[in-house]
Design an enzyme around this catalytic site. Structure first.
Site, PDB file in Angstrom:
ATOM      1  N   PRO A 273      19.587   1.274 -35.848  1.00 30.31           N
ATOM      2  CA  PRO A 273      19.435   1.604 -34.507  1.00 30.31           C
ATOM      3  C   PRO A 273      19.901   0.540 -33.508  1.00 30.31           C
ATOM      4  O   PRO A 273      19.090  -0.585 -33.646  1.00 30.31           O
ATOM      5  CB  PRO A 273      18.056   2.323 -34.095  1.00 30.31           C
ATOM      6  CG  PRO A 273      17.818   2.856 -35.531  1.00 30.31           C
ATOM      7  CD  PRO A 273      18.288   1.892 -36.644  1.00 30.31           C
ATOM      8  N   CYS A 274      20.654   0.543 -32.508  1.00 29.22           N
ATOM      9  CA  CYS A 274      20.968  -0.643 -31.956  1.00 29.22           C
ATOM     10  C   CYS A 274      20.750  -0.643 -30.408  1.00 29.22           C
ATOM     11  O   CYS A 274      21.705  -1.134 -29.524  1.00 29.22           O
ATOM     12  CB  CYS A 274      22.730  -0.975 -32.169  1.00 29.22           C
ATOM     13  SG  CYS A 274      23.655   0.746 -31.923  1.00 29.22           S
ATOM     14  N   GLN A 275      20.181   0.286 -29.889  1.00 27.82           N
ATOM     15  CA  GLN A 275      20.010   0.541 -28.445  1.00 27.82           C
ATOM     16  C   GLN A 275      19.531  -0.762 -27.627  1.00 27.82           C
ATOM     17  O   GLN A 275      19.930  -1.244 -26.507  1.00 27.82           O
ATOM     18  CB  GLN A 275      18.827   1.557 -28.271  1.00 27.82           C
ATOM     19  CG  GLN A 275      19.672   3.353 -28.368  1.00 27.82           C
ATOM     20  CD  GLN A 275      19.337   3.456 -29.838  1.00 27.82           C
ATOM     21  OE1 GLN A 275      18.935   2.703 -30.742  1.00 27.82           O
ATOM     22  NE2 GLN A 275      19.442   4.582 -30.155  1.00 27.82           N
TER      23      GLN A 275
END
Length: 378
Positions: free
Chosen positions: A115-117
């Site tokens: 996850p790259c938020q």
């Protein structure tokens, strides 16, 4: 791992649940793990990466996903894959390897997109908690699994900002120490539109092997367009496809606003000023994609989790006075036309799964060059 860990395993003739109780797997997964081109998809989401790898000829043995709705969607589409619905930080790669009847070094490809938020363009722009976001360190979970499985090849995909972060330097250094061949072409920033995806989207991708360099896939000479992806769909609202028929209900004023935006690429700056929102009046030259239409003969903008909301980007249909549908968004992401996304938690949840997914067509082409490399080893 302690307690009960839900695992989804769908068979061709039906589905069954498998649980790990007191450290013991009730049913072990042994399907053809010994064959070539096996893969595991970490952070698998709704299955875009797995879909692309399968199209490239890989047998994806397992996927790991924290969110239940995404794990359910994944399982519904990938009938032969074991799905661990669990926080990867709490999952033992050794126990998963044993459940798959694998030994260290046997897996062909370990792939994933943490996850790259925390590195997203908007969060980086705002600075708000972007540096300290706990999800930024999930790249080290990927490395933890690499160290146990020691796969022949690895593929790590993420947003471009990660490429310039210290965490990526550490990861690449550790991969080199493990014996993976890292050169100037191993880490790339790509626009997926260069690979036949009808969408403008920049991504970082790292591909490496224990056995030498892997060629880059060839870019497409012709760009796919919005028209190529969605023009032949039946009329939204009456198609019989739930993802294409779930249309938002807008006020009369909003419908009027949509109708005034020029067809095939118009945007909010083309509107009479009386229809401008107060925030747009304060920033007349900013966020011009908001309430914008897609163009038939161009690629789509980046499909995000807000892809069915015109207030969040250029997500109006090129001609019709509505936002694109969930099915149209999925096709612009290059999912197959019959790919299932669960609506159990509503339209917004499905849109988020679609927007967060990796486009299968892009991953397929990366997978194909990895498959060619693996074939050259035999």
């Amino acid at each position: 791992m302690t307690g009960k860990i839900p695992i989804f395993f769908t068979l061709e003739h039906g589905s069954c649940g498998i649980e790990k109780v007191n450290g013991i797997l009730v049913i072990f997964y042994t399907i053809l793990a010994m064959k070539n081109n096996t893969a595991i998809d970490l952070f698998c989401g709704a299955g875009g990466l797995t879909c692309g790898l399968k199209q490239a000829g890989f047998r994806v043995l397992a996927g790991i996903e924290l969110l239940q709705i995404a794990a359910e969607t994944y399982s519904a589409n990938h009938h032969s894959t074991l799905v661990f619905q669990e926080d990867i930080c709490n999952l033992s790669p050794k126990e998963v390897m044993q459940a798959l009847s694998l030994k260290s070094g046997e897996l062909s490809l370990l792939a994933g997109c943490p996850p790259c938020q925390g590195f997203s363009t908007l969060r980086t722009y705002r600075k708000a908690s972007s540096v300290t976001d706990a999800r930024n360190d999930l790249i080290f979970e990927f490395l933890r699994w690499v160290k146990v499985f020691m796969p022949k090849c690895i593929m790590l995909e993420n947003v471009p900002a990660l490429a310039k972060n210290r965490r990526m330097e550490i990861a690449m250094s550790q991969l080199k120490e493990l014996g993976y061949h890292i050169n100037d072409s191993s880490l790339r920033i790509e626009n997926i539109a260069d690979y036949g995806v009808p969408q403008r989207r920049f991504r970082m991708i790292l591909i490496a092997s224990l056995y030498g360099s892997i060629n880059e896939p060839k870019k497409s000479a012709i760009k796919a367009t919005v028209k190529d992806a969605i023009a032949d769909l039946p009329k939204a609202g009456i198609s019989g496809d739930p993802l294409h028929d779930l249309l938002a209900q807008h006020s009369e004023k909003t419908q009027k606003l949509f109708s005034l935006i020029p067809k095939n690429g118009g945007n909010r700056t083309d509107l009479p000023e009386e229809y401008w929102l107060e925030c747009h009046k304060r920033y007349p030259k900013g966020f011009t994609d908001v309430y914008g239409r897609m163009s038939w003969d161009e690629v789509a903008p980046t499909i995000t989790g807000g892809c069915v909301s015109p207030s969040k980007g250029r997500f109006l249909h090129p001609e019709e006075n509505r936002a694109i549908t969930l099915r149209e968004a999925a096709l612009l992401q290059t999912f197959p036309k019959d790919y299932h996304f669960s609506l159990r938690r509503g339209k917004g949840s499905a849109a988020l799964m679609i927007g967060n997914a990796l486009p299968p067509a892009f991953i397929r082409q990366q997978g194909e060059v990895i498959a060619e490399h693996l074939a050259s080893l035999s």
